[in-house]
Design a protein around this motif. Structure first.
Motif, mmCIF file in Angstrom:
data_model
loop_
_atom_site.group_PDB
_atom_site.id
_atom_site.type_symbol
_atom_site.label_atom_id
_atom_site.label_comp_id
_atom_site.label_asym_id
_atom_site.label_seq_id
_atom_site.Cartn_x
_atom_site.Cartn_y
_atom_site.Cartn_z
ATOM 1 N N GLY A 46 5.662 23.346 -38.234
ATOM 2 C CA GLY A 46 6.079 24.452 -37.396
ATOM 3 C C GLY A 46 4.977 24.944 -36.479
ATOM 4 O O GLY A 46 3.792 24.676 -36.688
ATOM 5 N N VAL A 47 5.389 25.665 -35.428
ATOM 6 C CA VAL A 47 4.453 26.245 -34.462
ATOM 7 C C VAL A 47 4.513 27.760 -34.605
ATOM 8 O O VAL A 47 5.587 28.354 -34.515
ATOM 9 C CB VAL A 47 4.814 25.834 -33.012
ATOM 10 N N VAL A 48 3.357 28.368 -34.819
ATOM 11 C CA VAL A 48 3.273 29.806 -35.089
ATOM 12 C C VAL A 48 2.319 30.474 -34.108
ATOM 13 O O VAL A 48 1.277 29.911 -33.772
ATOM 14 C CB VAL A 48 2.750 30.071 -36.518
ATOM 15 N N LEU A 49 2.674 31.683 -33.671
ATOM 16 C CA LEU A 49 1.746 32.486 -32.892
ATOM 17 C C LEU A 49 1.547 33.822 -33.602
ATOM 18 O O LEU A 49 2.524 34.497 -33.941
ATOM 19 C CB LEU A 49 2.239 32.727 -31.470
ATOM 20 N N VAL A 56 -7.137 29.292 -30.338
ATOM 21 C CA VAL A 56 -7.429 30.713 -30.114
ATOM 22 C C VAL A 56 -7.240 31.023 -28.633
ATOM 23 O O VAL A 56 -7.837 30.373 -27.770
ATOM 24 C CB VAL A 56 -8.867 31.057 -30.544
ATOM 25 N N LEU A 57 -6.398 32.020 -28.356
ATOM 26 C CA LEU A 57 -6.125 32.414 -26.983
ATOM 27 C C LEU A 57 -6.459 33.887 -26.767
ATOM 28 O O LEU A 57 -6.302 34.705 -27.675
ATOM 29 C CB LEU A 57 -4.645 32.198 -26.636
ATOM 30 N N ARG A 58 -6.867 34.207 -25.558
ATOM 31 C CA ARG A 58 -7.081 35.602 -25.185
ATOM 32 C C ARG A 58 -5.734 36.242 -24.857
ATOM 33 O O ARG A 58 -4.965 35.729 -24.041
ATOM 34 C CB ARG A 58 -8.009 35.701 -23.970
ATOM 35 N N LEU A 59 -5.458 37.364 -25.485
ATOM 36 C CA LEU A 59 -4.212 38.074 -25.192
ATOM 37 C C LEU A 59 -4.364 39.543 -25.578
ATOM 38 O O LEU A 59 -4.570 39.862 -26.746
ATOM 39 C CB LEU A 59 -3.040 37.450 -25.957
ATOM 40 N N ASP A 60 -4.259 40.390 -24.600
ATOM 41 C CA ASP A 60 -4.229 41.838 -24.813
ATOM 42 C C ASP A 60 -2.769 42.252 -24.655
ATOM 43 O O ASP A 60 -2.187 42.100 -23.574
ATOM 44 C CB ASP A 60 -5.111 42.541 -23.780
ATOM 45 N N ALA A 61 -2.169 42.759 -25.728
ATOM 46 C CA ALA A 61 -0.742 43.091 -25.718
ATOM 47 C C ALA A 61 -0.387 44.201 -24.752
ATOM 48 O O ALA A 61 0.794 44.451 -24.497
ATOM 49 C CB ALA A 61 -0.273 43.463 -27.124
ATOM 50 N N GLU A 85 2.984 30.700 -21.203
ATOM 51 C CA GLU A 85 2.964 29.481 -20.397
ATOM 52 C C GLU A 85 2.133 28.390 -21.069
ATOM 53 O O GLU A 85 2.491 27.213 -21.035
ATOM 54 C CB GLU A 85 2.415 29.790 -19.005
ATOM 55 N N VAL A 86 1.031 28.772 -21.699
ATOM 56 C CA VAL A 86 0.195 27.802 -22.411
ATOM 57 C C VAL A 86 0.945 27.210 -23.596
ATOM 58 O O VAL A 86 0.943 25.985 -23.807
ATOM 59 C CB VAL A 86 -1.113 28.462 -22.896
ATOM 60 N N VAL A 87 1.607 28.065 -24.366
ATOM 61 C CA VAL A 87 2.358 27.588 -25.524
ATOM 62 C C VAL A 87 3.500 26.681 -25.086
ATOM 63 O O VAL A 87 3.770 25.651 -25.701
ATOM 64 C CB VAL A 87 2.902 28.778 -26.347
ATOM 65 N N ALA A 88 4.174 27.050 -23.999
ATOM 66 C CA ALA A 88 5.275 26.227 -23.487
ATOM 67 C C ALA A 88 4.774 24.853 -23.068
ATOM 68 O O ALA A 88 5.418 23.827 -23.342
ATOM 69 C CB ALA A 88 5.937 26.926 -22.302
ATOM 70 N N LYS A 89 3.621 24.814 -22.422
ATOM 71 C CA LYS A 89 3.069 23.549 -21.941
ATOM 72 C C LYS A 89 2.602 22.663 -23.087
ATOM 73 O O LYS A 89 2.820 21.439 -23.075
ATOM 74 C CB LYS A 89 1.915 23.821 -20.983
ATOM 75 N N GLU A 90 1.962 23.268 -24.097
ATOM 76 C CA GLU A 90 1.370 22.476 -25.168
ATOM 77 C C GLU A 90 2.326 22.163 -26.309
ATOM 78 O O GLU A 90 2.173 21.144 -26.988
ATOM 79 C CB GLU A 90 0.134 23.199 -25.714
ATOM 80 N N MET A 134 6.047 41.004 -25.610
ATOM 81 C CA MET A 134 5.855 39.724 -26.293
ATOM 82 C C MET A 134 7.202 39.046 -26.510
ATOM 83 O O MET A 134 7.358 37.845 -26.266
ATOM 84 C CB MET A 134 5.158 39.946 -27.641
ATOM 85 N N ALA A 135 8.177 39.818 -26.942
ATOM 86 C CA ALA A 135 9.514 39.264 -27.177
ATOM 87 C C ALA A 135 10.121 38.753 -25.881
ATOM 88 O O ALA A 135 10.775 37.702 -25.850
ATOM 89 C CB ALA A 135 10.418 40.321 -27.809
ATOM 90 N N LYS A 136 9.901 39.478 -24.807
ATOM 91 C CA LYS A 136 10.443 39.088 -23.505
ATOM 92 C C LYS A 136 9.980 37.686 -23.103
ATOM 93 O O LYS A 136 10.791 36.843 -22.692
ATOM 94 C CB LYS A 136 9.999 40.101 -22.447
ATOM 95 N N TYR A 137 8.693 37.429 -23.220
ATOM 96 C CA TYR A 137 8.143 36.162 -22.730
ATOM 97 C C TYR A 137 8.237 35.019 -23.740
ATOM 98 O O TYR A 137 8.266 33.844 -23.338
ATOM 99 C CB TYR A 137 6.693 36.354 -22.298
ATOM 100 N N PHE A 138 8.274 35.350 -25.030
ATOM 101 C CA PHE A 138 8.304 34.281 -26.025
ATOM 102 C C PHE A 138 9.701 33.971 -26.558
ATOM 103 O O PHE A 138 9.884 32.962 -27.238
ATOM 104 C CB PHE A 138 7.354 34.611 -27.180
ATOM 105 N N ALA A 139 10.685 34.820 -26.248
ATOM 106 C CA ALA A 139 12.056 34.561 -26.708
ATOM 107 C C ALA A 139 12.575 33.189 -26.267
ATOM 108 O O ALA A 139 13.209 32.485 -27.056
ATOM 109 C CB ALA A 139 12.996 35.674 -26.238
ATOM 110 N N PRO A 140 12.337 32.756 -25.018
ATOM 111 C CA PRO A 140 12.812 31.423 -24.623
ATOM 112 C C PRO A 140 12.241 30.305 -25.487
ATOM 113 O O PRO A 140 12.925 29.313 -25.776
ATOM 114 C CB PRO A 140 12.339 31.303 -23.172
ATOM 115 N N LEU A 141 10.985 30.459 -25.920
ATOM 116 C CA LEU A 141 10.366 29.454 -26.777
ATOM 117 C C LEU A 141 10.888 29.553 -28.206
ATOM 118 O O LEU A 141 11.049 28.539 -28.892
ATOM 119 C CB LEU A 141 8.846 29.615 -26.764
#
Length: 215
Positions: free
Chosen positions: A4-7, A58-63, A74-79, A125-132
């Protein structure tokens, strides 16, 4: 399905870091994306990456910054092309790190920062990651035998007892159990209103988890 893929959002320390440790040790094939505001100073997270260089990213992300959330998605979608589990564990009690203990200590700036981090952040976060998440493989969570009821992914938002709607429905005489103004803006307060609509177009369980809950 594999591991599985987890964030994990907010993974530099505390529960977020321990989620990463557990997932990496329990699921050898899992791919874990750990995010935090300042990866360069997250020494414990960087040490963990040294132990699992192939499985941990490890990714930089300020919520509180929508652009960074969008870029991470976009990085998660690509990889990876999908996400099986999203854990929003990043939170702030108050910019002062202790919360307001009196009305005189309340400030618009403090409440804005707390609201942006604890409530708006998980929603964006839900808005952008829901498609994935909708492309997930169902690698996490209990699955029903009925395929029509099976889910593709799981979205978890951590809150706390002081942010509980039920536990703080009425004012308490005990200051240790009543929510401060900042705590009242926990994910439970607003996510319960909006998150069902985020999942309405696909099977996507949304969970609000209280680490100190007896259940």
């Amino acid at each position: 399905m594999a591991g599985g893929v987890v964030l994990v959002q907010g993974a530099s320390r505390g529960l977020g870091l321990h989620f990463c440790k557990h997932l990496l040790s329990a699921r050898k094939e899992a791919r874990v994306i750990a995010t935090c505001r300042s990866p360069e100073t997250a020494s414990a997270l960087q040490a963990l990456h040294g132990l699992y260089p192939q499985n941990l990213t490890v990714l930089r992300l300020d919520a509180t910054r929508e652009a960074e959330i969008r870029e991470a998605a976009e990085v998660v979608a690509k990889e990876h092309g999908r996400l099986d589990l999203l854990i929003n564990s990043g939170a702030v009690l108050h910019p002062s790190a202790r919360g307001e203990t009196s009305l005189q200590e309340v400030s618009a700036e403090g409440l804005s920062i707390t609201l942006a981090t604890n409530t708006i952040g998980p929603l964006v976060m839900a808005k952008y990651f829901a498609p994935l998440l909708r492309k997930g493989t169902g690698a996490f969570g209990h699955q029903f035998a009925d395929q029509a009821k099976q889910h593709r992914a799981v979205l978890v938002n951590l809150t706390a007892k002081v942010g509980s709607i039920g536990d703080n429905a009425t004012p308490s005489e005990d200051p240790t159990t009543s929510a401060t103004p900042s705590e009242a803006h926990s994910p439970a307060r607003l996510l319960m209103l909006y998150m069902p609509s985020c999942a309405s177009s696909a099977p996507l369980p949304c969970t609000l988890a209280k680490p100190d809950s007896p259940y």
